[in-house]
Write an enzyme that holds these catalytic residues in place. Structure first.
Site, PDB file in Angstrom:
ATOM      1  N   LYS A 114       0.816  -1.213   0.000  1.00  0.00           N
ATOM      2  CA  LYS A 114       0.000   0.000   0.000  1.00  0.00           C
ATOM      3  C   LYS A 114       0.848   1.261   0.000  1.00  0.00           C
ATOM      4  O   LYS A 114       0.483   2.257  -0.618  1.00  0.00           O
ATOM      5  CB  LYS A 114      -0.959   0.008   1.207  1.00  0.00           C
ATOM      6  CG  LYS A 114      -2.107  -0.957   1.040  1.00  0.00           C
ATOM      7  CD  LYS A 114      -3.285  -0.573   1.908  1.00  0.00           C
ATOM      8  CE  LYS A 114      -4.470  -1.481   1.621  1.00  0.00           C
ATOM      9  NZ  LYS A 114      -5.521  -1.409   2.627  1.00  0.00           N
ATOM     10  N   LYS A 206      -5.082  -9.806  -7.066  1.00  0.00           N
ATOM     11  CA  LYS A 206      -6.266  -9.902  -6.212  1.00  0.00           C
ATOM     12  C   LYS A 206      -7.358  -8.936  -6.676  1.00  0.00           C
ATOM     13  O   LYS A 206      -7.058  -7.821  -7.094  1.00  0.00           O
ATOM     14  CB  LYS A 206      -5.823  -9.523  -4.787  1.00  0.00           C
ATOM     15  CG  LYS A 206      -6.762  -9.895  -3.693  1.00  0.00           C
ATOM     16  CD  LYS A 206      -6.216  -9.457  -2.348  1.00  0.00           C
ATOM     17  CE  LYS A 206      -6.174  -7.951  -2.213  1.00  0.00           C
ATOM     18  NZ  LYS A 206      -5.882  -7.438  -0.894  1.00  0.00           N
ATOM     19  N   LYS A 209     -10.765  -3.286  -4.059  1.00  0.00           N
ATOM     20  CA  LYS A 209     -11.599  -2.083  -4.093  1.00  0.00           C
ATOM     21  C   LYS A 209     -10.899  -0.952  -4.825  1.00  0.00           C
ATOM     22  O   LYS A 209     -11.540  -0.078  -5.394  1.00  0.00           O
ATOM     23  CB  LYS A 209     -11.868  -1.581  -2.662  1.00  0.00           C
ATOM     24  CG  LYS A 209     -12.719  -2.487  -1.799  1.00  0.00           C
ATOM     25  CD  LYS A 209     -12.864  -1.867  -0.399  1.00  0.00           C
ATOM     26  CE  LYS A 209     -13.482  -2.829   0.580  1.00  0.00           C
ATOM     27  NZ  LYS A 209     -12.814  -2.851   1.889  1.00  0.00           N
TER      28      LYS A 209
END
Ligand code: TYM
Length: 344
Positions: A114, A206, A209
């Site tokens: 992230k 993956k 969102k």
């Protein structure tokens, strides 16, 4: 010491709830309700570890709460609430920041992903995220945590935090009459055919969102047309489906679509391949679209209905928060005694 069995899990209100969140987590939250007492949390404190627009955040918090309920979680029998209404999460997280070691957090792959290259500019909250997650679970002394595969490392850290707290404060825990261990070591529940749902555009990534491409995921709010389009365009390979599960091994996109079908239908990959072995993707995708629309449309409709009455959602969250606070407050009192704080 035997701990009362209790399930806790959380979902971040960061928009675009998708099929991965549903199959990997929320659908399983629903299934666990008959066997355990459950606490399900909209983890808004976690959401602000990256920027959230203050005008949007209330909507996304209510959207996750609506999704929980629309999928079948019963907020009367169990607890549904948003994290920021129970201050004890943040309070226990601070104690855990003083228990967890820098070396442990430095190993967290999700932070590395992230924060990316711009690590210096990531928030301190994003770095400390896993200790708050440990606090979420342990402030209820929860024993079971249903999550997708991507949360496994965070769960291991939660167990390490619980263990180190129990060891460091062992004498005090015994002195205060809590036996040999105050916190349980929470068990991850990562089961089923869809613990890691992959992007529809790339079977090695993956479903997420935050993927820039909306075509990469099926959102819980997508209508039948959008679902049909996304499934139709989903990446595949040129071969027909294999007739046995081992034939999926080097075919990530085929494996993903078969896994999604299995989880939606409540069967296994092997079961799906019994029906669709040797089928062309065109045939399989038509059946997958039909199944996805059948399962997801009622959820989307119920979410819309619930979100039309934000005050009713807020009342559910307030009620859940009050009940959560009672449990969390008891834990914090004990933690303060164990640590040696003076309290009223
Ligand atoms: P979050 O909000 O990213 O995701 C919510 C749940 O959905 C699962 N999930 C997936 N499962 C299968 N395939 C996917 N592609 C996929 N994407 C997401 C996640 O594993 C998760 O179970 N850190 C957590 C929230 C959290 C939490 C907690 C969870 C905060 N405190 C305490 C459990 C216990 C998160 O970011 O989930």
């Amino acid at each position: 010491m035997a701990f009362k069995q209790l399930v806790f899990s959380g979902v971040q209100p960061t928009g675009n709830l998708h099929l991965g969140n549903y199959l990997g987590a929320i659908k399983r939250f629903v299934e666990l309700q008959d066997r355990y007492d459950c606490i399900y949390c909209v983890v808004d404190l976690h959401a602000i570890t990256v920027w959230q627009e203050p005008t949007e955040l209330p909507k996304t918090i209510r959207e996750v709460a609506a999704a929980f309920i629309a999928c079948g979680i019963d907020p009367k029998r169990h607890i549904v609430f948003n994290q920021s209404q129970v201050a004890e999460h943040a309070e226990l997280a601070w104690v855990f920041n003083c228990v967890a070691r820098l070396g442990w957090l430095n190993r967290m792959t999700q932070f590395k992903e992230k924060a990316g290259k711009d690590r210096e500019n990531a928030s301190v909250g994003l770095y400390a995220y896993p200790t708050l997650m440990a606090a979420d679970i342990l402030v209820y002394r929860a024993t079971h945590v249903p999550v997708g595969e991507d949360q496994k490392q965070h769960l291991e850290l939660s167990r390490d935090v619980a263990q180190k707290f129990n060891n460091d404060f062992g004498d005090s825990i015994r002195m205060h009459g809590f036996g040999d261990a105050f916190f349980p070591l929470p068990e991850p529940l990562i089961t089923g055919e869809a613990t890691r749902v992959m992007s529809l555009r790339d079977g090695t990534k993956k479903m997420s969102k935050s993927d820039a491409s909306d075509q990469s995921r099926i959102n819980l709010t997508d209508d039948a047309d959008a679902i049909a389009q996304k499934v139709k365009r989903a990446k595949t390979d040129p071969e027909p489906l294999p007739s046995e599960e081992k034939g999926l091994a080097a075919r990530p996109e085929a494996d993903n679509l078969v896994g999604i079908f299995a989880a939606l239908a409540g069967t296994t990959r092997a079961g799906v391949l019994k029906d669709f072995g040797n089928a062309q993707f065109s045939t399989f995708k038509a059946a997958l679209t039909e199944l996805a629309v059948e399962k997801l449309s009622p959820i989307a409709a119920e979410m819309r209905r619930l979100q039309a009455d934000p005050a009713a959602i807020d009342a559910i969250l307030a009620d859940g928060s009050a009940r959560a606070r009672t449990i969390a407050g008891e834990t914090m009192k004990a933690v303060k005694d164990i640590v040696g704080f003076v309290r009223a």
